[in-house]
Design an enzyme around this catalytic site. Sequence first.
Site, PDB file in Angstrom:
ATOM      1  N   ARG A 159       0.812  -1.222   0.000  1.00 40.81           N
ATOM      2  CA  ARG A 159       0.000   0.000   0.000  1.00 40.81           C
ATOM      3  C   ARG A 159       0.848   1.277   0.000  1.00 40.81           C
ATOM      4  O   ARG A 159       0.426   2.309   0.507  1.00 40.81           O
ATOM      5  CB  ARG A 159      -0.981   0.007   1.183  1.00 40.81           C
ATOM      6  CG  ARG A 159      -1.906  -1.189   1.245  1.00 40.81           C
ATOM      7  CD  ARG A 159      -2.774  -1.302  -0.011  1.00 40.81           C
ATOM      8  NE  ARG A 159      -3.585  -2.509   0.044  1.00 40.81           N
ATOM      9  CZ  ARG A 159      -3.290  -3.650  -0.577  1.00 40.81           C
ATOM     10  NH1 ARG A 159      -2.187  -3.748  -1.297  1.00 40.81           N
ATOM     11  NH2 ARG A 159      -4.077  -4.700  -0.477  1.00 40.81           N
ATOM     12  N   SER A 208     -11.921  -0.004   2.565  1.00 37.28           N
ATOM     13  CA  SER A 208     -11.270  -0.412   3.815  1.00 37.28           C
ATOM     14  C   SER A 208     -10.754   0.811   4.578  1.00 37.28           C
ATOM     15  O   SER A 208     -10.128   1.695   4.009  1.00 37.28           O
ATOM     16  CB  SER A 208     -10.104  -1.350   3.526  1.00 37.28           C
ATOM     17  OG  SER A 208     -10.552  -2.533   2.915  1.00 37.28           O
ATOM     18  N   GLU A 279      -5.842   3.181   6.073  1.00 36.08           N
ATOM     19  CA  GLU A 279      -5.673   3.000   4.639  1.00 36.08           C
ATOM     20  C   GLU A 279      -6.387   4.118   3.893  1.00 36.08           C
ATOM     21  O   GLU A 279      -5.919   4.585   2.859  1.00 36.08           O
ATOM     22  CB  GLU A 279      -6.215   1.634   4.197  1.00 36.08           C
ATOM     23  CG  GLU A 279      -6.026   1.356   2.715  1.00 36.08           C
ATOM     24  CD  GLU A 279      -6.281  -0.094   2.350  1.00 36.08           C
ATOM     25  OE1 GLU A 279      -6.941  -0.331   1.320  1.00 36.08           O
ATOM     26  OE2 GLU A 279      -5.820  -0.981   3.078  1.00 36.08           O
TER      27      GLU A 279
END
Length: 291
Positions: A159, A208, A279
């Site tokens: 990520r 998310s 996130e």
Amino acid sequence: MIREAVVLARFTTIGTGGPARWFSQPSRLEELQEAVTWASVRGIGIEVIGLGSNVLVPDHGVEALVLKLTGELAAAEVEGELLVAGGGAANAVCLHRARAAGLGGFEFACAIPGTAGAGVRMNAGAYGGDWAGILRRALVVSAAGTHWRGRDELKLSYRRSALEPGEVVARVEFTLAARERDEIKATVASMQARRKATQPTNRRTFGSVFRNPAHVLGAGQMIEACGLKGQRVGGALISPRHGNFIENAGDASSADAVALMEEAQRRVLDRFGIDLEREVVFLGSGSNAAT
């Protein structure tokens, strides 16, 4: 064209947030470079909003130039075994082009409701696949000009990428492989069924909330173990279906969502000793990482 005071809530999947101080929708590479240069000369920060997922806009708005790529910067086509996509191209469009050409490798992106460029910035991934596994190179626009960066230069990890604030992905090249269209269709159908079975896909969310930590339990499982599923603040609630999603249950504000995030972080830290890392991107924080 650069406009002022454009409300961003309608551009986000959760439907909250205030206005962008400046807003532009470039459709060509030249227009994007002009907008980036305009902001740089004036010392104005740049943010990119793609499909508006994975992003939370503050209720007071964003004091920056917010870009939404359109036109050729949001198109996708196949060239041999390369999928060439504009930074603003929706993953669903990219997948459709790849499947029509009989190219596999992009199927996992059916679970990521974002854009090709945003996927580069955060090395988006799902179901065992990610951008790092298929990316060839990306065309990056900044105040310093336009240049291609290969996968190694981008330093893609979980990520994350090496892209800096103010750098905008204008185009992406993916290296794919020949695969039967029916096989691609079956894989996508299986992944989408799994996603619908476990996630609130028919609710307004930003995807998310937290990254999954190096722990035997995922972020959603820890939040559920803390008894927070269904917890509500104002118009926002932690999804009864999946603990790592926050839903806009009606007239939610971004502040409502933030309050739920902070409560989840506090409870998980108290019980598991894990400090959950977001996130979702807070637009205007200088991250330049919206999807």
